[in-house]
Design a protein around this motif. Structure first.
Motif, PDB file in Angstrom:
ATOM      1  N   ALA A 229       0.851  -1.193   0.000  1.00 43.02           N
ATOM      2  CA  ALA A 229       0.000   0.000   0.000  1.00 43.02           C
ATOM      3  C   ALA A 229       0.887   1.243   0.000  1.00 43.02           C
ATOM      4  O   ALA A 229       1.817   1.355   0.798  1.00 43.02           O
ATOM      5  CB  ALA A 229      -0.915  -0.001   1.215  1.00 43.02           C
ATOM      6  N   VAL A 230       0.609   2.165  -0.905  1.00 44.94           N
ATOM      7  CA  VAL A 230       1.439   3.365  -1.027  1.00 44.94           C
ATOM      8  C   VAL A 230       1.374   4.202   0.243  1.00 44.94           C
ATOM      9  O   VAL A 230       2.382   4.753   0.694  1.00 44.94           O
ATOM     10  CB  VAL A 230       1.001   4.193  -2.252  1.00 44.94           C
ATOM     11  N   ASN A 231       0.196   4.298   0.848  1.00 51.41           N
ATOM     12  CA  ASN A 231       0.027   5.024   2.104  1.00 51.41           C
ATOM     13  C   ASN A 231       0.473   4.115   3.256  1.00 51.41           C
ATOM     14  O   ASN A 231      -0.127   3.075   3.493  1.00 51.41           O
ATOM     15  CB  ASN A 231      -1.435   5.416   2.283  1.00 51.41           C
ATOM     16  N   PRO A 232       1.531   4.487   3.987  1.00 52.35           N
ATOM     17  CA  PRO A 232       2.036   3.597   5.044  1.00 52.35           C
ATOM     18  C   PRO A 232       1.015   3.296   6.130  1.00 52.35           C
ATOM     19  O   PRO A 232       1.067   2.223   6.747  1.00 52.35           O
ATOM     20  CB  PRO A 232       3.233   4.371   5.603  1.00 52.35           C
ATOM     21  N   SER A 233       0.075   4.208   6.369  1.00 55.40           N
ATOM     22  CA  SER A 233      -0.938   3.964   7.402  1.00 55.40           C
ATOM     23  C   SER A 233      -1.901   2.862   6.995  1.00 55.40           C
ATOM     24  O   SER A 233      -2.620   2.315   7.841  1.00 55.40           O
ATOM     25  CB  SER A 233      -1.706   5.256   7.705  1.00 55.40           C
ATOM     26  N   GLU A 234      -1.942   2.517   5.711  1.00 52.61           N
ATOM     27  CA  GLU A 234      -2.817   1.453   5.230  1.00 52.61           C
ATOM     28  C   GLU A 234      -2.138   0.090   5.207  1.00 52.61           C
ATOM     29  O   GLU A 234      -2.776  -0.924   4.946  1.00 52.61           O
ATOM     30  CB  GLU A 234      -3.334   1.804   3.826  1.00 52.61           C
ATOM     31  N   ARG A 235      -0.835   0.067   5.456  1.00 49.72           N
ATOM     32  CA  ARG A 235      -0.133  -1.213   5.518  1.00 49.72           C
ATOM     33  C   ARG A 235      -0.387  -1.886   6.861  1.00 49.72           C
ATOM     34  O   ARG A 235      -0.237  -1.252   7.902  1.00 49.72           O
ATOM     35  CB  ARG A 235       1.368  -1.000   5.325  1.00 49.72           C
ATOM     36  N   PRO A 236      -0.722  -3.165   6.873  1.00 45.74           N
ATOM     37  CA  PRO A 236      -0.935  -3.854   8.148  1.00 45.74           C
ATOM     38  C   PRO A 236       0.391  -4.005   8.898  1.00 45.74           C
ATOM     39  O   PRO A 236       1.467  -4.008   8.297  1.00 45.74           O
ATOM     40  CB  PRO A 236      -1.482  -5.225   7.733  1.00 45.74           C
ATOM     41  N   SER A 237       0.306  -4.147  10.202  1.00 42.37           N
ATOM     42  CA  SER A 237       1.499  -4.470  10.981  1.00 42.37           C
ATOM     43  C   SER A 237       1.878  -5.922  10.719  1.00 42.37           C
ATOM     44  O   SER A 237       1.090  -6.708  10.164  1.00 42.37           O
ATOM     45  CB  SER A 237       1.216  -4.278  12.468  1.00 42.37           C
ATOM     46  N   ALA A 238       3.066  -6.299  11.121  1.00 42.32           N
ATOM     47  CA  ALA A 238       3.509  -7.682  10.940  1.00 42.32           C
ATOM     48  C   ALA A 238       2.584  -8.639  11.694  1.00 42.32           C
ATOM     49  O   ALA A 238       2.221  -9.712  11.179  1.00 42.32           O
ATOM     50  CB  ALA A 238       4.949  -7.838  11.408  1.00 42.32           C
ATOM     51  N   ASP A 239       2.182  -8.277  12.902  1.00 35.49           N
ATOM     52  CA  ASP A 239       1.282  -9.139  13.681  1.00 35.49           C
ATOM     53  C   ASP A 239      -0.065  -9.301  12.999  1.00 35.49           C
ATOM     54  O   ASP A 239      -0.637 -10.397  12.969  1.00 35.49           O
ATOM     55  CB  ASP A 239       1.086  -8.557  15.083  1.00 35.49           C
ATOM     56  N   ASN A 240      -0.598  -8.208  12.441  1.00 41.54           N
ATOM     57  CA  ASN A 240      -1.886  -8.296  11.754  1.00 41.54           C
ATOM     58  C   ASN A 240      -1.797  -9.180  10.517  1.00 41.54           C
ATOM     59  O   ASN A 240      -2.716  -9.956  10.226  1.00 41.54           O
ATOM     60  CB  ASN A 240      -2.367  -6.897  11.364  1.00 41.54           C
ATOM     61  N   LEU A 241      -0.710  -9.075   9.790  1.00 44.94           N
ATOM     62  CA  LEU A 241      -0.528  -9.932   8.620  1.00 44.94           C
ATOM     63  C   LEU A 241      -0.448 -11.397   9.018  1.00 44.94           C
ATOM     64  O   LEU A 241      -1.056 -12.262   8.376  1.00 44.94           O
ATOM     65  CB  LEU A 241       0.740  -9.523   7.874  1.00 44.94           C
ATOM     66  N   LEU A 242       0.283 -11.689  10.063  1.00 45.22           N
ATOM     67  CA  LEU A 242       0.464 -13.079  10.484  1.00 45.22           C
ATOM     68  C   LEU A 242      -0.841 -13.723  10.935  1.00 45.22           C
ATOM     69  O   LEU A 242      -0.955 -14.959  10.947  1.00 45.22           O
ATOM     70  CB  LEU A 242       1.502 -13.153  11.607  1.00 45.22           C
ATOM     71  N   ALA A 243      -1.817 -12.905  11.317  1.00 50.19           N
ATOM     72  CA  ALA A 243      -3.116 -13.438  11.735  1.00 50.19           C
ATOM     73  C   ALA A 243      -3.969 -13.855  10.547  1.00 50.19           C
ATOM     74  O   ALA A 243      -5.000 -14.525  10.717  1.00 50.19           O
ATOM     75  CB  ALA A 243      -3.867 -12.395  12.570  1.00 50.19           C
ATOM     76  N   ASP A 244      -3.557 -13.490   9.318  1.00 54.71           N
ATOM     77  CA  ASP A 244      -4.327 -13.840   8.125  1.00 54.71           C
ATOM     78  C   ASP A 244      -4.193 -15.337   7.834  1.00 54.71           C
ATOM     79  O   ASP A 244      -3.084 -15.883   7.872  1.00 54.71           O
ATOM     80  CB  ASP A 244      -3.819 -13.037   6.926  1.00 54.71           C
ATOM     81  N   PRO A 245      -5.292 -16.016   7.533  1.00 46.83           N
ATOM     82  CA  PRO A 245      -5.245 -17.463   7.241  1.00 46.83           C
ATOM     83  C   PRO A 245      -4.316 -17.819   6.081  1.00 46.83           C
ATOM     84  O   PRO A 245      -3.878 -18.970   5.975  1.00 46.83           O
ATOM     85  CB  PRO A 245      -6.706 -17.799   6.900  1.00 46.83           C
ATOM     86  N   TRP A 246      -3.994 -16.856   5.223  1.00 45.16           N
ATOM     87  CA  TRP A 246      -3.128 -17.137   4.079  1.00 45.16           C
ATOM     88  C   TRP A 246      -1.775 -17.681   4.518  1.00 45.16           C
ATOM     89  O   TRP A 246      -1.171 -18.482   3.816  1.00 45.16           O
ATOM     90  CB  TRP A 246      -2.916 -15.851   3.269  1.00 45.16           C
ATOM     91  N   PHE A 247      -1.312 -17.288   5.683  1.00 47.56           N
ATOM     92  CA  PHE A 247      -0.006 -17.717   6.152  1.00 47.56           C
ATOM     93  C   PHE A 247      -0.021 -19.127   6.735  1.00 47.56           C
ATOM     94  O   PHE A 247       1.032 -19.651   7.104  1.00 47.56           O
ATOM     95  CB  PHE A 247       0.551 -16.726   7.177  1.00 47.56           C
TER      96      PHE A 247
END
Length: 402
Positions: A358-376
């Motif tokens: 995401a170009v806007n840094p405030s729209e990028r998830p944190s590492a913890d939020n990403l890791l909670a995604d079932p995709w991982f």
């Protein structure tokens, strides 16, 4: 920590993770008429203090960096040789003696050669060289990163900060630093050695890559990033060359390395901690806010991980351009997903990449939020072929900023 008020406290390694740089305990020394007298010693890094009583006043304090140390195991004695006088102490047991010998020699050693041998060159970057080394005491392999002390104030600040960061972190997905040595011209970082090489070479050698393997790889990387961010540390130069592999077969075990550009940001739950301003990193992995010279924070590491994820799935950089304006225009437009490389890749995977880039840094998830995604935690076939990566990235490894 043992209760030292029982009267007979033996010398103990205060904490294994401090590598015997913090120690304390009772010893004896010869007094008048050679009558043994008990003394309480404390060693904190390179500073040794002595008291007559454990909680008493400090009788003397000395920095033993560069002070010759002689040890005699048969007599359980060790001697500190000073210009004016020599100090001789006796340990209470053979175990205590060995702890003191190791700690005092390490604290006093001016030269890395006291503990390690240096072998062949195994890596080289913009800020130093890495050699294969050998621990003389354990006969185990280590990696020795050698950095020449910079002449400028900025370069010295970077080195001091890197030492502070490396001494403060410990995580399975981050390279471990065993020791740091210094002489008049160089800093020596003694780190764990892993034999799998750089992730750059590991990915480039693959004939195909799957979404599950990409998820496994990125999960390990983000776990290390999440740990750093919780410690208030931003890496600022995450790229495949700064990710080392412990092995060459799947599943890959990886470790983040090279903290020469890392910096501190106060830890909290928000990605929006834009307190850093230096124009540093590597061009093709640096976030838009870095290129635009705006204050930034931990979200720049998420962007860099997103670039790596894009590469592993498509074999190409998400953004390119010979001229800076052309490159920056593509960065500010955000990632695109041509059918040639992305036609067989799931929308769920594309969504993860889009969020990380995401170009806007405030729209990028944190590492913890990403890791909670079932995709991982996906469990599809890890051998499903996606793209032929034999062409990937050719010899282009990024280009440093700054």
């Amino acid at each position: 920590m043992e209760d030292s008020r029982k009267g007979k406290k033996s010398a103990k390694n205060a904490a294994a993770d401090k590598k015997e740089k913090v120690m304390w305990g009772w010893v004896t020394k010869d007094g008048l008429l050679r009558i043994p007298q008990k003394r309480y010693l404390e060693l904190n890094d390179t500073v040794l203090t002595m008291r007559n009583e454990e909680k008493g006043d400090i009788k003397w304090e000395m920095n033993i960096w560069g002070c010759p140390v002689e040890c005699w195991e048969k007599d359980l004695k060790f001697e500190l040789k000073q210009a004016e006088k020599n100090l001789v102490f006796k340990a209470q047991s053979k175990e205590d003696f060995r702890h003191w010998e190791k700690a005092l020699k390490r604290a006093s050693a001016r030269h890395i050669e006291v503990f390690y041998t240096t072998g062949k060159l195994i890596g080289q970057g913009a800020y130093g060289k890495v050699f294969l080394g050998r621990n003389k005491q354990t006969d185990s392999d280590v990696a020795i990163k050698v950095v020449r002390k910079g002449a400028s104030k900025k370069e010295r600040e970077y080195i001091i900060r890197e030492v502070k960061i490396l001494k403060s972190i410990a995580h399975p997905n981050i390279i471990k630093t065993h020791d740091v040595f210094e002489d008049t011209q160089k800093i020596y970082f003694v780190q764990e050695y892993v034999s799998g090489g750089e992730l750059f070479d590991r990915i480039a050698s693959e004939n195909h890559f799957s979404e599950q393997r990409a998820a496994e790889l990125m999960k390990s990387m983000l776990e290390g990033v999440a740990y750093l961010h919780k410690q208030g540390i931003v890496h600022r130069d995450i790229k495949p060359e700064n990710v080392l592999c412990c092995n060459k077969e799947w599943p890959l075990k990886i470790k983040l390395t090279d903290f020469g550009l890392a910096n501190f940001a106060e830890p909290n739950d928000s990605q929006d901690r834009n307190v850093l301003v230096s124009y540093v990193g590597t061009k093709y992995y640096a976030a838009p806010e870095v290129h635009n010279s705006r204050p930034y924070g931990p979200a720049v590491d998420i962007w860099s991980c997103g670039v790596i994820l894009y590469i592993t799935l498509s074999g190409k950089f998400p953004f390119y351009g010979n001229q800076h304006d052309e490159f920056l225009h593509r960065v500010m437009r955000g990632p695109v997903f041509p059918d040639k490389e992305w036609g067989t890749i799931s929308e769920q995977t594309k969504s993860i990449v889009k969020r990380m880039l995401a170009v806007n840094p405030s729209e990028r998830p944190s590492a913890d939020n990403l890791l909670a995604d079932p995709w991982f935690s996906r469990k599809d076939n890890p051998d499903v072929q996606l793209q032929d990566l034999t062409h990937m990235m050719s010899s282009n490894r990024g280009m440093l900023l700054g």
